[in-house]
Design a protein around this motif. Structure first.
Motif, PDB file in Angstrom:
ATOM      1  N   VAL A  68       0.850  -1.184   0.000  1.00 19.83           N
ATOM      2  CA  VAL A  68       0.000   0.000   0.000  1.00 19.83           C
ATOM      3  C   VAL A  68       0.893   1.243   0.000  1.00 19.83           C
ATOM      4  O   VAL A  68       1.991   1.229   0.564  1.00 19.83           O
ATOM      5  N   LYS A  69       0.424   2.303  -0.660  1.00 20.19           N
ATOM      6  CA  LYS A  69       1.199   3.546  -0.698  1.00 20.19           C
ATOM      7  C   LYS A  69       0.971   4.326   0.591  1.00 20.19           C
ATOM      8  O   LYS A  69      -0.168   4.644   0.937  1.00 20.19           O
ATOM      9  N   ASN A  70       2.084   4.654   1.269  1.00 19.68           N
ATOM     10  CA  ASN A  70       2.022   5.322   2.560  1.00 19.68           C
ATOM     11  C   ASN A  70       2.234   6.829   2.388  1.00 19.68           C
ATOM     12  O   ASN A  70       3.303   7.279   1.971  1.00 19.68           O
ATOM     13  N   LYS A  71       1.214   7.623   2.714  1.00 23.50           N
ATOM     14  CA  LYS A  71       1.291   9.081   2.594  1.00 23.50           C
ATOM     15  C   LYS A  71       2.420   9.639   3.456  1.00 23.50           C
ATOM     16  O   LYS A  71       3.055  10.641   3.091  1.00 23.50           O
ATOM     17  N   SER A  72       2.679   8.989   4.592  1.00 27.12           N
ATOM     18  CA  SER A  72       3.716   9.470   5.509  1.00 27.12           C
ATOM     19  C   SER A  72       5.130   9.210   4.994  1.00 27.12           C
ATOM     20  O   SER A  72       6.095   9.711   5.578  1.00 27.12           O
ATOM     21  N   GLU A  73       5.281   8.421   3.956  1.00 22.49           N
ATOM     22  CA  GLU A  73       6.600   8.120   3.384  1.00 22.49           C
ATOM     23  C   GLU A  73       6.627   8.505   1.914  1.00 22.49           C
ATOM     24  O   GLU A  73       7.085   7.748   1.053  1.00 22.49           O
ATOM     25  N   ASP A  74       6.098   9.702   1.623  1.00 21.80           N
ATOM     26  CA  ASP A  74       6.088  10.235   0.258  1.00 21.80           C
ATOM     27  C   ASP A  74       5.423   9.281  -0.732  1.00 21.80           C
ATOM     28  O   ASP A  74       5.853   9.161  -1.882  1.00 21.80           O
ATOM     29  N   HIS A  75       4.396   8.596  -0.248  1.00 17.77           N
ATOM     30  CA  HIS A  75       3.584   7.704  -1.079  1.00 17.77           C
ATOM     31  C   HIS A  75       4.380   6.513  -1.644  1.00 17.77           C
ATOM     32  O   HIS A  75       4.020   5.949  -2.683  1.00 17.77           O
ATOM     33  N   LYS A  76       5.446   6.141  -0.942  1.00 19.75           N
ATOM     34  CA  LYS A  76       6.155   4.923  -1.325  1.00 19.75           C
ATOM     35  C   LYS A  76       5.283   3.707  -0.997  1.00 19.75           C
ATOM     36  O   LYS A  76       4.540   3.702  -0.014  1.00 19.75           O
ATOM     37  N   ALA A  77       5.359   2.671  -1.822  1.00 25.90           N
ATOM     38  CA  ALA A  77       4.618   1.434  -1.554  1.00 25.90           C
ATOM     39  C   ALA A  77       5.340   0.654  -0.461  1.00 25.90           C
ATOM     40  O   ALA A  77       6.528   0.340  -0.584  1.00 25.90           O
ATOM     41  N   VAL A  78       4.646   0.375   0.625  1.00 24.44           N
ATOM     42  CA  VAL A  78       5.249  -0.349   1.749  1.00 24.44           C
ATOM     43  C   VAL A  78       4.535  -1.688   1.920  1.00 24.44           C
ATOM     44  O   VAL A  78       3.360  -1.836   1.580  1.00 24.44           O
ATOM     45  N   MET A  79       5.249  -2.646   2.463  1.00 17.09           N
ATOM     46  CA  MET A  79       4.681  -3.969   2.706  1.00 17.09           C
ATOM     47  C   MET A  79       4.014  -3.998   4.070  1.00 17.09           C
ATOM     48  O   MET A  79       4.579  -3.524   5.056  1.00 17.09           O
ATOM     49  N   VAL A  80       2.812  -4.560   4.114  1.00 15.54           N
ATOM     50  CA  VAL A  80       2.084  -4.691   5.369  1.00 15.54           C
ATOM     51  C   VAL A  80       1.709  -6.157   5.557  1.00 15.54           C
ATOM     52  O   VAL A  80       1.027  -6.733   4.703  1.00 15.54           O
ATOM     53  N   ILE A 126      -0.622   5.701   6.604  1.00 16.03           N
ATOM     54  CA  ILE A 126      -1.776   6.466   6.135  1.00 16.03           C
ATOM     55  C   ILE A 126      -1.938   6.208   4.639  1.00 16.03           C
ATOM     56  O   ILE A 126      -1.040   6.509   3.847  1.00 16.03           O
ATOM     57  N   ALA A 127      -3.059   5.640   4.269  1.00 13.25           N
ATOM     58  CA  ALA A 127      -3.281   5.239   2.876  1.00 13.25           C
ATOM     59  C   ALA A 127      -4.570   5.845   2.341  1.00 13.25           C
ATOM     60  O   ALA A 127      -5.556   5.990   3.072  1.00 13.25           O
ATOM     61  N   TYR A 128      -4.557   6.176   1.058  1.00  7.35           N
ATOM     62  CA  TYR A 128      -5.738   6.746   0.413  1.00  7.35           C
ATOM     63  C   TYR A 128      -6.699   5.610   0.057  1.00  7.35           C
ATOM     64  O   TYR A 128      -6.824   5.183  -1.093  1.00  7.35           O
ATOM     65  N   LEU A 129      -7.385   5.123   1.085  1.00  8.00           N
ATOM     66  CA  LEU A 129      -8.341   4.031   0.972  1.00  8.00           C
ATOM     67  C   LEU A 129      -9.509   4.313   1.910  1.00  8.00           C
ATOM     68  O   LEU A 129      -9.428   5.203   2.763  1.00  8.00           O
TER      69      LEU A 129
END
Length: 241
Positions: free
Chosen positions: A131-143, A168-171
């Protein structure tokens, strides 16, 4: 795949079961009947199924009577009814469970998990998602699912609380329910939260506190699901005080 049959003269009850079965991994509805006599004729043609959901109060022939004719056609028999007075008769009819209408998905899932255990597992669910994390410049992070404490609605985003950070994800929570493998191990008891059951720290009345100390009160529309979950899992002494 757990093969299911639903028999209920109320179409609304059939529709509810269809929805719950569709939302549950490794289950498939192979037939539904609003006419108990039609169900009796059709079941005679079928091989054994895994579970039959059957209403008790039906025209022409009751579920209690019908169960005697079809019990050998199913591994498990679950009676569904809005009348508590039929509970004893249901178990006398060799039923494996009894669902009192109206019942929520939590009670439905807990009952099926109790009856089928590991058969409820699909074996194909993913262990993680990106998922793209708003807190990390929208980098895709593994969850990883095992790291998730809860999903929290947050304006036009969601917060994914994990063991080590908040993403924080735009979902929306609707996206979470429709796109992620959260059917097992997660429950929604508030319009703003979907929580991991393993991360419930304690329950005080209708207030739930999670392992990260996030706390909320069960929403009114989720009360029946909460009550079913709580009473199914609460262990109390059989001794008289």
């Amino acid at each position: 795949m757990i093969k299911c049959i639903a028999i209920d003269d109320q179409q609304s009850s059939i529709a509810g079961l269809e929805k719950y079965i569709e939302e549950t991994p490794n289950m498939r509805l192979i037939g539904s009947y609003t006419d108990p006599l039609t169900a009796l004729r059709e079941l005679k043609k079928l091989d054994q199924v895994d579970v039959i959901f059957m209403d008790i109060q039906m025209p022409q022939i009751s579920g209690l009577e019908l169960s005697k004719a079809v019990r050998a056609k199913t591994r498990k028999l679950i009676f569904t009814t809005s009348h508590t007075e039929y509970a004893f008769e249901a178990f006398e009819a060799d039923a494996d469970a009894y669902l009192l209408k109206p019942y929520g998905y939590a009670k439905f899932a807990l009952t099926l998990n109790r009856l089928f255990g590991e058969e409820m597992e699909t074996g194909s669910e993913e262990a993680y998602f990106l998922v793209k994390n708003k807190s990390e410049d929208h980098k895709a992070v593994m969850v990883r699912y095992t790291d998730i404490i809860c999903f929290e609605s947050f304006h036009n985003y969601i917060k994914i609380h994990t063991n080590d950070k908040v993403i924080i994800a735009y979902l929306s929570l609707k996206d979470v329910k429709e796109q992620l493998s959260i059917k097992k191990g997660f429950i929604q008891l508030h319009r703003g939260y979907i929580i991991a059951i393993d991360h419930i720290l304690h329950i005080d009345g209708t207030r739930i506190t999670l392992s990260n100390h996030t706390s909320f009160t069960v929403g009114d529309i989720y009360y029946n699901d909460f009550k079913a979950f709580f009473t199914d899992k609460l262990i109390i002494s059989s001794r008289k005080k």
